[in-house]
Enzyme design. Structure first.
Site, PDB file in Angstrom:
ATOM      1  N   GLU A 113      32.690  19.089   5.974  1.00 19.83           N
ATOM      2  CA  GLU A 113      32.651  18.272   7.197  1.00 19.83           C
ATOM      3  C   GLU A 113      31.631  17.149   7.053  1.00 19.83           C
ATOM      4  OE1 GLU A 113      30.485  18.462  11.442  1.00 19.83           O
ATOM      5  OE2 GLU A 113      30.996  20.373  10.502  1.00 19.83           O
ATOM      6  N   ASP A 118      32.849  13.222   7.141  1.00 16.37           N
ATOM      7  CA  ASP A 118      32.362  12.301   8.166  1.00 16.37           C
ATOM      8  C   ASP A 118      31.974  10.963   7.542  1.00 16.37           C
ATOM      9  OD1 ASP A 118      31.184  11.683  10.912  1.00 16.37           O
ATOM     10  OD2 ASP A 118      29.401  11.547   9.656  1.00 16.37           O
ATOM     11  N   ASP A 126      35.957  18.733  13.546  1.00 12.77           N
ATOM     12  CA  ASP A 126      35.227  19.061  12.317  1.00 12.77           C
ATOM     13  C   ASP A 126      36.189  19.438  11.196  1.00 12.77           C
ATOM     14  OD1 ASP A 126      32.901  18.635  13.701  1.00 12.77           O
ATOM     15  OD2 ASP A 126      32.380  20.751  13.929  1.00 12.77           O
ATOM     16  N   GLU A 182      37.673  16.319   9.565  1.00 10.22           N
ATOM     17  CA  GLU A 182      36.725  15.704   8.632  1.00 10.22           C
ATOM     18  C   GLU A 182      36.636  16.509   7.341  1.00 10.22           C
ATOM     19  OE1 GLU A 182      33.676  13.423  11.687  1.00 10.22           O
ATOM     20  OE2 GLU A 182      33.202  15.468  11.053  1.00 10.22           O
TER      21      GLU A 182
END
Length: 227
Positions: A43, A47, A116, A119
């Site tokens: 994650e 991101d 999450d 990502e």
């Protein structure tokens, strides 16, 4: 997993990366003895990859926009709400590995968990196939919504403030009119008032988002664009 690969249009050489991307920390904690990793590290990487690809795209394709507008559009494209839409389109919640408590508590529909996981999935594609593959995926899942999100990226509260300040003595205020939904998926309803008269209303997953929605309704009305 094969069905999910078909949905995203990418086949993993190392499918364990995709499995890791779908493993929530609650599941990893329940299987700690077996050394099952959570998707938190993926994650973190996803991101940054998402932010880079979106920023690069906007920089190259929108030379007409100043930094502030680019920042707002990027924020609208990579925000939790945008990623939740991606997760829902893929039915990503049904593929998640959750701990028993999190699963029973509605974790598959929890916005933060879904966002999450998106990502983490992007990071998994990057590690498995490189930046070209993940760039294609981000374009298909996120950047195809750019036109819609460009409007969403507008700061309607500021725009409304600028509109009403054209006349002296105008007072804007926001009022919470209701809350609904479970704790993990609250929906807030908000009204915006001009001199104590309601000029717009809207809803959102946070009070700030609801205020923006109400301000947008008011701006469209004042600008003569309301249906």
């Amino acid at each position: 997993m094969k069905t999910l690969e078909e949905k995203i249009g990418y086949s993993f050489r190392d499918r364990s990366l995709l499995e890791n991307a779908l493993t929530h920390s609650s599941y990893a904690n329940e299987h700690r003895a077996a050394g099952v990793p959570s998707n938190e590290r993926l994650e973190f990487l996803g991101d940054s990859i998402l932010g880079l690809v979106v920023a690069d795209h906007l920089y190259r394709t929108r030379p007409d926009l100043p930094e502030g507008d680019l920042t707002r559009i990027r924020a609208a494209l990579v925000c939790e709400g945008s990623l939740v839409q991606v997760a829902q389109a893929l039915d990503l919640g049904s593929y998640l590995k959750l701990g028993k408590g999190e699963d029973h508590g509605g974790g598959r529909a929890r916005p933060s968990i879904q966002a999450d996981a998106v990502e983490a999935m992007l990071a998994a594609v990057y590690l498995d196939g490189g930046i070209g593959q993940v760039r294609k995926l981000i374009h298909r899942l996120v950047l195809d919504q750019e036109q819609e999100k460009t409007a969403a990226g507008r700061d309607y509260k500021t725009a409304l403030q600028e509109l009403v300040q054209r006349e002296n003595g105008q007072v804007l205020s926001y009022r919470l009119t209701g809350e609904s939904g479970p704790d993990h998926a609250k929906v807030f309803a908000m009204e915006v008032l001009l001199n104590d008269g309601v000029i717009g209303s809207g809803q959102g997953r946070s009070k700030k988002e609801a205020e923006q929605a109400a301000a947008k309704a008011a701006v469209l009305t004042l600008e003569g664009e309301a249906p």
